[in-house]
Design a protein around this motif. Structure first.
Motif, short mmCIF file in Angstrom:
data_model
loop_
_atom_site.label_atom_id
_atom_site.label_comp_id
_atom_site.label_asym_id
_atom_site.label_seq_id
_atom_site.Cartn_x
_atom_site.Cartn_y
_atom_site.Cartn_z
N LEU A 158 6.76 -71.67 55.96
CA LEU A 158 8.02 -71.30 56.60
C LEU A 158 7.87 -70.07 57.47
CD1 LEU A 158 11.06 -71.60 56.96
CD2 LEU A 158 11.39 -70.26 54.86
N LEU A 159 7.22 -69.03 56.96
CA LEU A 159 7.05 -67.80 57.75
C LEU A 159 6.10 -68.02 58.91
CD1 LEU A 159 8.42 -65.04 57.33
CD2 LEU A 159 8.58 -66.54 55.34
N TRP A 160 5.08 -68.85 58.73
CA TRP A 160 4.18 -69.13 59.85
C TRP A 160 4.89 -69.96 60.93
CZ3 TRP A 160 0.11 -66.79 61.48
CH2 TRP A 160 -0.70 -67.38 62.45
N PHE A 161 5.80 -70.83 60.51
CA PHE A 161 6.61 -71.57 61.46
C PHE A 161 7.43 -70.62 62.33
CE2 PHE A 161 10.54 -73.62 62.74
CZ PHE A 161 10.14 -74.87 63.19
N LEU A 162 8.10 -69.66 61.70
CA LEU A 162 8.92 -68.69 62.45
C LEU A 162 8.05 -67.78 63.31
CD1 LEU A 162 11.50 -67.74 59.67
CD2 LEU A 162 11.87 -69.22 61.66
N PHE A 163 6.96 -67.28 62.74
CA PHE A 163 6.06 -66.43 63.52
C PHE A 163 5.56 -67.17 64.77
CE2 PHE A 163 1.65 -65.60 64.68
CZ PHE A 163 1.73 -64.26 65.05
N SER A 164 5.16 -68.41 64.60
CA SER A 164 4.62 -69.18 65.73
C SER A 164 5.66 -69.37 66.82
CB SER A 164 4.12 -70.54 65.25
OG SER A 164 3.05 -70.39 64.32
N ALA A 165 6.93 -69.55 66.43
CA ALA A 165 7.99 -69.70 67.42
C ALA A 165 8.14 -68.44 68.25
CB ALA A 165 9.31 -70.04 66.72
N PHE A 166 8.20 -67.29 67.60
CA PHE A 166 8.38 -66.04 68.33
C PHE A 166 7.13 -65.64 69.11
CE2 PHE A 166 11.46 -65.27 64.70
CZ PHE A 166 12.57 -65.62 65.46
N GLN A 167 5.96 -65.85 68.53
CA GLN A 167 4.72 -65.53 69.24
C GLN A 167 4.58 -66.35 70.50
OE1 GLN A 167 1.54 -67.82 68.81
NE2 GLN A 167 0.99 -66.76 70.70
N ASN A 168 4.95 -67.61 70.43
CA ASN A 168 4.85 -68.45 71.62
C ASN A 168 5.97 -68.17 72.61
OD1 ASN A 168 2.63 -70.76 71.65
ND2 ASN A 168 3.12 -70.26 69.53
N GLY A 169 7.07 -67.60 72.13
CA GLY A 169 8.06 -67.09 73.07
C GLY A 169 7.50 -65.94 73.88
N GLU A 170 6.75 -65.05 73.21
CA GLU A 170 6.08 -63.97 73.94
C GLU A 170 5.04 -64.53 74.90
OE1 GLU A 170 3.39 -59.94 73.15
OE2 GLU A 170 3.77 -61.34 71.51
N TYR A 171 4.30 -65.53 74.45
CA TYR A 171 3.29 -66.14 75.31
C TYR A 171 3.92 -66.74 76.56
CZ TYR A 171 -0.28 -69.42 76.90
OH TYR A 171 -1.16 -70.13 77.67
N ALA A 172 5.11 -67.34 76.43
CA ALA A 172 5.77 -67.95 77.59
C ALA A 172 6.05 -66.92 78.67
CB ALA A 172 7.08 -68.61 77.14
N SER A 173 6.53 -65.74 78.27
CA SER A 173 6.85 -64.71 79.27
C SER A 173 5.59 -64.08 79.84
CB SER A 173 7.76 -63.64 78.66
OG SER A 173 7.14 -63.01 77.56
N LEU A 174 4.56 -63.87 79.01
CA LEU A 174 3.32 -63.26 79.50
C LEU A 174 2.57 -64.20 80.43
CD1 LEU A 174 1.91 -61.48 76.31
CD2 LEU A 174 3.01 -60.41 78.28
N SER A 175 2.50 -65.48 80.10
CA SER A 175 1.74 -66.41 80.93
C SER A 175 2.38 -66.58 82.30
CB SER A 175 1.61 -67.77 80.24
OG SER A 175 2.88 -68.36 80.03
N ALA A 176 3.70 -66.44 82.39
CA ALA A 176 4.37 -66.57 83.69
C ALA A 176 4.08 -65.39 84.60
CB ALA A 176 5.88 -66.72 83.48
N ALA A 177 3.58 -64.28 84.05
CA ALA A 177 3.30 -63.11 84.88
C ALA A 177 2.24 -63.41 85.94
CB ALA A 177 2.84 -61.94 84.00
N ILE A 178 1.30 -64.30 85.64
CA ILE A 178 0.23 -64.59 86.61
C ILE A 178 0.77 -65.29 87.85
CG2 ILE A 178 -1.92 -65.84 86.99
CD1 ILE A 178 -2.74 -65.13 84.16
N PRO A 179 1.45 -66.42 87.75
CA PRO A 179 2.00 -67.00 88.98
C PRO A 179 3.11 -66.15 89.59
CG PRO A 179 2.73 -68.25 87.07
CD PRO A 179 1.66 -67.31 86.60
N ASP A 180 3.78 -65.31 88.80
CA ASP A 180 4.82 -64.42 89.33
C ASP A 180 4.23 -63.34 90.24
OD1 ASP A 180 6.95 -65.67 88.14
OD2 ASP A 180 7.21 -64.20 86.54
#
Length: 458
Positions: A158-180
């Motif tokens: 359960l905690l790894w499920f929640l962690f993965s959701a938030f970590q990948n939310g961070e990844y979404a914003s960081l990965s967009a920095a390159i094409p931005d």
């Protein structure tokens, strides 16, 4: 290559804080063209400076330390203590639910950050991405602290499920920095620097957890959580984040939000093939690395070969070799790709190197073979993360949907974590590690071949 807009092509040269001038054979969309209405939607034309790359790399390092170290070390040790007889199945279940959570979260957070306008100001953060990066990192860190206290497989999952959701939310914003922010002609180099923390984070995290903290799980989790937030702060506090004007934001609708999980491969075939090849490459990575700790313990018998040491010590040695190879080839591969403009050939070679590493372990379950495989795997993966990421940014359909579309690509990265676990666990249990590594090689070769179906990138 994709030619976007009518920007001029001139030459570039290195400066003390970045690359000054502009140039090469690639052209970028610039402000002032009819379809470009704000910096947030324009194709970048100016090279980013080294301190910007350093900030993004540090944020990525903290994120990947907190993600990779548990996957390779801490979760395996924690689940071994909780259920030693069913550790393989338990690790497969936990990583599987984390992959599902990641696939759900990244396109969603990416779509939300794409439409975040400067009218919704949060303190000093007036752009689209930085507020999401910081909030997601803090929430992920909180989940990791709670994860440290779990004593059941259900609690860990359960905690790894929640962690993965938030970590990948961070990844979404960081990965967009390159094409931005990064022009096409610099993207493989920047992708190499930013991708390098995937491997470097694992080795640094392993050193912290295994050597510094003596495999104490609670201290390991808390330390990783603190570093995840602390290393994100320089990037979100000291680098620009282009604002999106309210009038350029598309109206909200649940239907539009639901479409964040789909992009037609028939309408955008190059994007579809890029997704598929990334999926296959990620599947080979998931299958080939998930059970390395158990492979060293149960097949190589590392503790018997080196009395007084554990399989975790052997894994650290492999990670060091692997990381050194990744560091070198990610930078060198990025430079070669940016200068030549050739992406597909380097992606193919990198995939074949990873396949060779898996084939070596298929036919030789020995410590020397594991050392050579770590070298080959690092060489292949280092070049892959630099060049393939640059290739993907060149097939994104729309500037206004960069984070959302990269989130769809992220599904191809994280879903194999669940699928790979479902494939790897029965292969190991029923047929042994040689079968697992042989299957890994086949998938890597398929990924190398598939990249040639992409037509708009050299």
């Amino acid at each position: 290559m994709i030619q976007s807009g009518a920007g001029a092509a001139v030459c570039s040269r290195p400066g003390p804080f970045g690359i000054i001038g502009s140039g090469g054979v690639m052209r970028d969309q610039a402000l002032g063209q009819p379809d470009v209405r704000s910096p947030a939607l324009a194709e970048p034309t100016q090279h980013v400076r080294y301190r910007w790359i350093l900030g993004l790399s540090l944020a990525s390092l903290g994120m990947w330390m907190a993600t990779q170290t548990p996957l390779q070390i801490v979760l395996a040790l924690q689940l071994q203590d909780i259920t030693p007889r069913h550790k393989i199945a338990a690790l497969g279940v936990v990583t599987g639910v984390g992959a599902i959570s990641s696939a759900l979260a990244t396109p969603l957070v990416g779509a939300l950050s794409d439409r975040t306008a400067h009218g919704q100001r949060l303190g000093r953060f007036s752009g689209r991405r930085h507020r999401w990066t910081l909030v997601m990192a803090v929430l992920a860190a909180a989940c990791m602290v709670l994860l440290a206290e779990q004593g059941t497989v259900l609690g860990v999952a359960l905690l790894w499920f929640l962690f993965s959701a938030f970590q990948n939310g961070e990844y979404a914003s960081l990965s967009a920095a390159i094409p931005d922010h990064v022009p096409v002609r610099q993207r493989a180099l920047v992708s190499g620097w930013v991708g390098m923390p995937i491997a470097l984070g694992l080795v640094l995290g392993t050193v912290v957890v295994v050597d510094v903290l003596g495999q104490r799980l609670v201290s390991g989790y808390v330390t990783l959580a603190v570093l995840m937030v602390a290393l994100a702060l320089p990037f979100v506090l000291f680098t620009p984040d282009h604002p999106l004007a309210s009038e350029h934001r598309e109206p909200f609708s649940w239907r539009r939000l639901g479409s964040a999980y789909w992009l037609s491969p028939r309408q955008y075939p190059d994007f579809g093939w890029a997704w598929l090849t990334r999926f296959l490459a990620s599947l080979s990575i998931a299958m080939g690395t998930l059970y390395l700790l158990y492979f060293l313990r149960d097949a190589v018998h590392y503790a018997r070969l080196f009395p007084g040491q554990t399989a975790a010590d052997g894994l650290l040695i492999l990670i060091l070799i692997y990381t050194g190879s990744v560091v070198v080839t990610s930078i060198v591969g990025g430079i070669i790709s940016d200068r030549s403009g050739r992406r597909k050939l380097l992606v193919t070679v990198s995939g074949l190197l990873m396949a060779a590493a898996a084939l070596l372990l298929t036919f030789s379950e020995t410590w020397p073979a594991a050392l050579v495989a770590a070298l080959l795997y690092g060489m292949g993966y280092g070049a892959y993360i630099a060049v393939d990421q640059a290739l993907i940014t060149q097939v994104l359909p729309k500037a206004r949907d960069r984070a959302k579309d990269l989130g769809i690509i992220n599904i191809a990265i994280v879903c194999p974590g669940a699928i790979g676990a479902l494939i790897a666990a029965p292969l190991v249990s029923l047929a042994g590690y040689p079968t697992l590594f042989g299957a890994t090689a086949v998938v890597a070769i398929a990924a190398s071949a598939g990249v040639w179906r992409i037509k708009s990138v050299r």
